[in-house]
Design a protein around this motif. Structure first.
Motif, PDB file in Angstrom:
ATOM      1  N   UNK A 242      44.485  60.045  50.153  1.00 35.15           N
ATOM      2  CA  UNK A 242      43.293  59.428  49.558  1.00 35.15           C
ATOM      3  C   UNK A 242      43.538  59.083  48.099  1.00 35.15           C
ATOM      4  N   UNK A 243      44.017  60.026  47.565  1.00 37.38           N
ATOM      5  CA  UNK A 243      44.035  60.004  46.002  1.00 37.38           C
ATOM      6  C   UNK A 243      45.240  58.851  45.688  1.00 37.38           C
ATOM      7  N   UNK A 244      46.344  58.797  46.684  1.00 37.51           N
ATOM      8  CA  UNK A 244      47.201  57.697  46.511  1.00 37.51           C
ATOM      9  C   UNK A 244      46.380  56.361  46.835  1.00 37.51           C
ATOM     10  N   UNK A 245      45.615  56.027  47.861  1.00 39.71           N
ATOM     11  CA  UNK A 245      45.037  55.085  48.087  1.00 39.71           C
ATOM     12  C   UNK A 245      44.168  54.672  46.886  1.00 39.71           C
ATOM     13  N   UNK A 246      43.446  55.532  46.021  1.00 42.62           N
ATOM     14  CA  UNK A 246      42.748  55.149  45.133  1.00 42.62           C
ATOM     15  C   UNK A 246      43.382  54.846  44.119  1.00 42.62           C
ATOM     16  N   UNK A 247      44.518  55.380  43.692  1.00 42.84           N
ATOM     17  CA  UNK A 247      45.450  54.950  42.585  1.00 42.84           C
ATOM     18  C   UNK A 247      45.809  53.439  42.806  1.00 42.84           C
ATOM     19  N   UNK A 248      46.174  53.209  44.034  1.00 40.85           N
ATOM     20  CA  UNK A 248      46.310  51.599  44.306  1.00 40.85           C
ATOM     21  C   UNK A 248      45.344  50.962  43.999  1.00 40.85           C
ATOM     22  N   UNK A 249      44.239  51.353  44.413  1.00 42.63           N
ATOM     23  CA  UNK A 249      42.978  50.452  44.200  1.00 42.63           C
ATOM     24  C   UNK A 249      42.581  50.235  42.726  1.00 42.63           C
ATOM     25  N   UNK A 250      42.890  51.413  42.044  1.00 43.68           N
ATOM     26  CA  UNK A 250      42.617  51.157  40.707  1.00 43.68           C
ATOM     27  C   UNK A 250      43.402  50.124  39.855  1.00 43.68           C
ATOM     28  N   UNK A 251      44.836  50.081  40.318  1.00 39.04           N
ATOM     29  CA  UNK A 251      46.080  49.280  39.857  1.00 39.04           C
ATOM     30  C   UNK A 251      45.636  47.684  40.269  1.00 39.04           C
ATOM     31  N   UNK A 252      44.957  47.693  41.717  1.00 35.51           N
ATOM     32  CA  UNK A 252      44.706  46.131  42.171  1.00 35.51           C
ATOM     33  C   UNK A 252      43.343  45.747  41.409  1.00 35.51           C
ATOM     34  N   UNK A 253      42.631  46.618  41.096  1.00 37.42           N
ATOM     35  CA  UNK A 253      41.206  46.447  40.231  1.00 37.42           C
ATOM     36  C   UNK A 253      41.719  45.842  38.966  1.00 37.42           C
ATOM     37  N   UNK A 254      42.662  46.370  38.315  1.00 33.73           N
ATOM     38  CA  UNK A 254      43.001  45.987  36.889  1.00 33.73           C
ATOM     39  C   UNK A 254      43.781  44.555  37.049  1.00 33.73           C
ATOM     40  N   UNK A 255      44.490  44.543  38.081  1.00 28.58           N
ATOM     41  CA  UNK A 255      45.007  42.947  37.999  1.00 28.58           C
ATOM     42  C   UNK A 255      43.980  41.856  38.330  1.00 28.58           C
ATOM     43  N   UNK A 256      42.900  42.418  39.362  1.00 25.17           N
ATOM     44  CA  UNK A 256      41.931  41.499  39.714  1.00 25.17           C
ATOM     45  C   UNK A 256      41.076  41.214  38.380  1.00 25.17           C
ATOM     46  N   UNK A 257      40.838  42.271  37.486  1.00 22.22           N
ATOM     47  CA  UNK A 257      40.108  41.950  36.183  1.00 22.22           C
ATOM     48  C   UNK A 257      41.091  41.150  35.244  1.00 22.22           C
ATOM     49  N   UNK A 258      42.343  41.152  35.274  1.00 25.54           N
ATOM     50  CA  UNK A 258      43.084  40.372  34.271  1.00 25.54           C
ATOM     51  C   UNK A 258      43.008  38.945  34.867  1.00 25.54           C
ATOM     52  N   UNK A 259      42.928  38.721  36.188  1.00 26.48           N
ATOM     53  CA  UNK A 259      42.893  37.379  36.670  1.00 26.48           C
ATOM     54  C   UNK A 259      41.307  36.951  36.116  1.00 26.48           C
ATOM     55  N   UNK A 260      40.550  37.552  36.367  1.00 22.99           N
ATOM     56  CA  UNK A 260      39.088  37.148  36.060  1.00 22.99           C
ATOM     57  C   UNK A 260      39.095  36.847  34.574  1.00 22.99           C
ATOM     58  N   UNK A 261      39.697  37.723  33.751  1.00 20.27           N
ATOM     59  CA  UNK A 261      39.619  37.255  32.191  1.00 20.27           C
ATOM     60  C   UNK A 261      40.756  36.010  31.934  1.00 20.27           C
ATOM     61  N   UNK A 262      41.476  35.778  32.721  1.00 23.96           N
ATOM     62  CA  UNK A 262      42.435  34.448  32.331  1.00 23.96           C
ATOM     63  C   UNK A 262      41.572  33.471  32.874  1.00 23.96           C
ATOM     64  N   UNK A 263      41.051  33.478  34.169  1.00 19.11           N
ATOM     65  CA  UNK A 263      40.241  32.443  34.454  1.00 19.11           C
ATOM     66  C   UNK A 263      39.226  32.276  33.588  1.00 19.11           C
ATOM     67  N   UNK A 264      38.578  32.909  32.941  1.00 17.87           N
ATOM     68  CA  UNK A 264      37.486  33.007  31.949  1.00 17.87           C
ATOM     69  C   UNK A 264      38.129  32.053  30.821  1.00 17.87           C
ATOM     70  N   UNK A 265      39.353  32.542  30.431  1.00 18.23           N
ATOM     71  CA  UNK A 265      39.858  31.910  29.221  1.00 18.23           C
ATOM     72  C   UNK A 265      40.227  30.662  29.394  1.00 18.23           C
ATOM     73  N   UNK A 266      41.101  30.270  30.481  1.00 15.73           N
ATOM     74  CA  UNK A 266      41.129  28.809  30.937  1.00 15.73           C
ATOM     75  C   UNK A 266      40.051  27.986  30.950  1.00 15.73           C
ATOM     76  N   UNK A 267      38.933  28.351  31.561  1.00  9.87           N
ATOM     77  CA  UNK A 267      37.559  27.600  31.460  1.00  9.87           C
ATOM     78  C   UNK A 267      37.071  27.508  30.067  1.00  9.87           C
TER      79      UNK A 267
END
Length: 513
Positions: A104-129
């Motif tokens: 479960x801890x391993x899954x949670x770590x992966x989730x936080x990494x994916x969340x970081x990538x998701x936030x980076x894409x959101x920020x890039x989308x906003x910057x692009x806009x």
């Protein structure tokens, strides 16, 4: 009524009052389905990709008809910081086959990494806009037009990537949350990981060489005070002075607790699914949870689609307090603790710690005095946990001249998933020749509040900055069990029994017997 004897039962009821009649189906829950299939025997434990369970606490994303009622906060980041302690907690409770903490801890770590990538894409989308908005305000030269085409192309690429990342993120989040909901409460320092422990004991077994102790059911039959009817395996009705004794105990203990600062409230017998799940109950367990589903005439909806019209018959239990706790939290910042009591004649379905088939000691429906405490933090809740034990001990030690009384702290493997600690009040039964549980105290820490988002704050308009409450629940008196114990301990030579008036006065001296 014994849960194992239930069948689908259709009744007509008017709910709410004054409305049209609806058909209500009372049924036993279906057989429990596993949350996930685990393959053990190798170092790479894998979660079956096909999930077989959902939760009203977390309905998931992108699901048709899903409604987010509450936003659970399971404090995973903090708990995984000391993953060894969490592992030992699960191991001590004998839950290792059900909960793999490290996976479960391993899954949670992966989730936080994916969340970081998701936030980076959101920020890039906003910057692009933002860049596109600036270009629209300047002269549309060839270089500006080329830059706009690049931004449009990049924006499309970002949206496609974000769509894929979001899908993966929410699927993984659902896996993590549904699995993490099975994690138990952190153990209280006083909870043993090995064996139950006797904390206090007073009194001795009263011997009478002239006659053998008679059980309360036999006394009841001889005196016509306990009537057993064949509508279930353990359906008992109290009559005459035994029925009066039950009411007397209920009233006097209620008065005593109010004198000690408890506020008496009236709680519902039925609650919604989210409350049952929020207190750690398995709604698919037919031995502990009854389900009532409303079906209007001509409604062909499947049972699985009736969650919003489902109620659970819980009787006297922690769930009924959870319904009311949010109504009184506004007083918590000022008074520090909230103490409430519910004296219920409803059904209490969990009596597993007493011997089955032991008359009033094992009936699935009994009268109880339940208490509930709400504290600001872990320290106050721990103090309240000790205070409840002392209060209950003082209630029962007056019985020690007739029967032994003891406090027993349950070890980790005997706790429910919601409990950080549990102490039973036990009294000696002369008919069973063993101790039976007549009261209990459970420390829940913040288990309930993190699932039902029950918080306190000095600013009622900014609860998002509030603090999760800590709760303590207890059964001050299982009145039905205590009646049986008193009948056996105070039995007379003529086959009857007589309760000492001093006992009744010890609970409420200012009330005439």
């Amino acid at each position: 009524m014994n849960p194992t004897s239930w069948r689908n039962l259709k009744i007509l009821c008017r709910w709410p009052a004054g409305s049209q009649y609806h058909q209500v189906i009372i049924r036993r829950c279906p057989t429990a389905k596993p949350v996930a299939s685990w393959h053990t025997g190798s170092s790479n434990t894998q979660l079956n990709a096909k999930r077989q369970m959902s939760s009203v606490l977390y309905p998931g994303h992108f699901k048709e008809g899903s409604v987010l009622v509450t936003e659970v906060d399971l404090n995973l980041k903090s708990r995984f910081k000391n993953i060894r302690a969490l592992f030992e907690n699960v191991r001590a409770r004998k839950m290792s086959e059900k909960v793999n903490v490290y996976h479960l801890a391993s899954m949670y770590k992966t989730l936080t990494e994916v969340e970081k990538k998701k936030n980076e894409l959101d920020a890039e989308r906003q910057q692009n806009s933002d860049q596109m908005k600036l270009l629209l305000k300047v002269s549309q030269t060839d270089s500006v037009l080329r830059k706009k085409e690049e931004l449009i192309a990049r924006g499309k690429e970002i949206r496609e990537n974000l769509r894929e990342v979001n899908k993966y993120y929410y699927d993984l989040e659902e896996e993590v949350i549904l699995y993490a909901l099975q994690l138990p409460s952190d153990l209280h320092p006083s909870t043993s990981e090995v064996d139950d422990k006797v904390l206090r004991e007073i009194g001795s077994i009263k011997s009478n060489s002239s006659r053998k102790p008679v059980g309360h059911m036999l006394i009841g039959r001889k005196t016509g005070t306990i009537f057993r009817k064949n509508v279930g395996p353990v359906q008992c009705y109290l009559r005459k002075n035994v029925a009066n004794l039950e009411q007397e105990i209920s009233y006097r203990v209620g008065v005593k607790l109010r004198q000690l600062g408890f506020t008496q409230v009236s709680c519902p017998d039925m609650v919604k699914t989210i409350i049952v799940e929020g207190t750690g109950q398995d709604i698919t367990d037919p031995q502990t949870v009854y389900v009532l589903q409303e079906k209007k005439s001509g409604d062909d909806s499947d049972d699985e689609n009736l969650t919003n019209r489902t109620l659970h018959l819980v009787g006297a239990s922690p769930q009924v307090f959870a319904v009311n706790s949010h109504l009184i939290l506004k007083y918590l910042p000022d008074i520090g603790m909230i103490l409430i009591v519910n004296i219920s004649s409803s059904s209490s379905h969990v009596t597993a710690r007493n011997t089955p088939g032991a008359g009033l000691f094992s009936v699935p429906q009994c009268n109880v005095v339940e208490v509930f405490g709400v504290a600001k933090d872990e320290r106050d809740a721990s103090a309240l946990y000790d205070e409840f034990q002392t209060t209950f001990w003082n209630l029962y030690q007056v019985l020690s001249d007739q029967m032994p009384i003891r406090l027993v702290a349950r070890c980790a493997r005997n706790l429910t998933v919601s409990e950080a600690g549990h102490v039973d009040v036990q009294a000696w039964s002369y008919s069973q020749q063993q101790f039976v549980t007549v009261g209990s105290v459970s420390l829940w820490s913040d288990f309930l509040s993190r699932r039902l988002m029950t918080m306190w704050s000095t600013n009622v308009n900014r609860l998002e900055r509030g603090h999760f409450v800590h709760t303590v629940h207890g059964t001050a008196v299982n009145i039905t069990t205590l009646v049986g114990l008193l009948m056996e301990a105070y039995q007379t030579s003529d086959g009857n029994f007589k309760i000492s008036e001093d006992l009744m006065r010890s609970w409420s001296a200012d009330i005439p017997v």
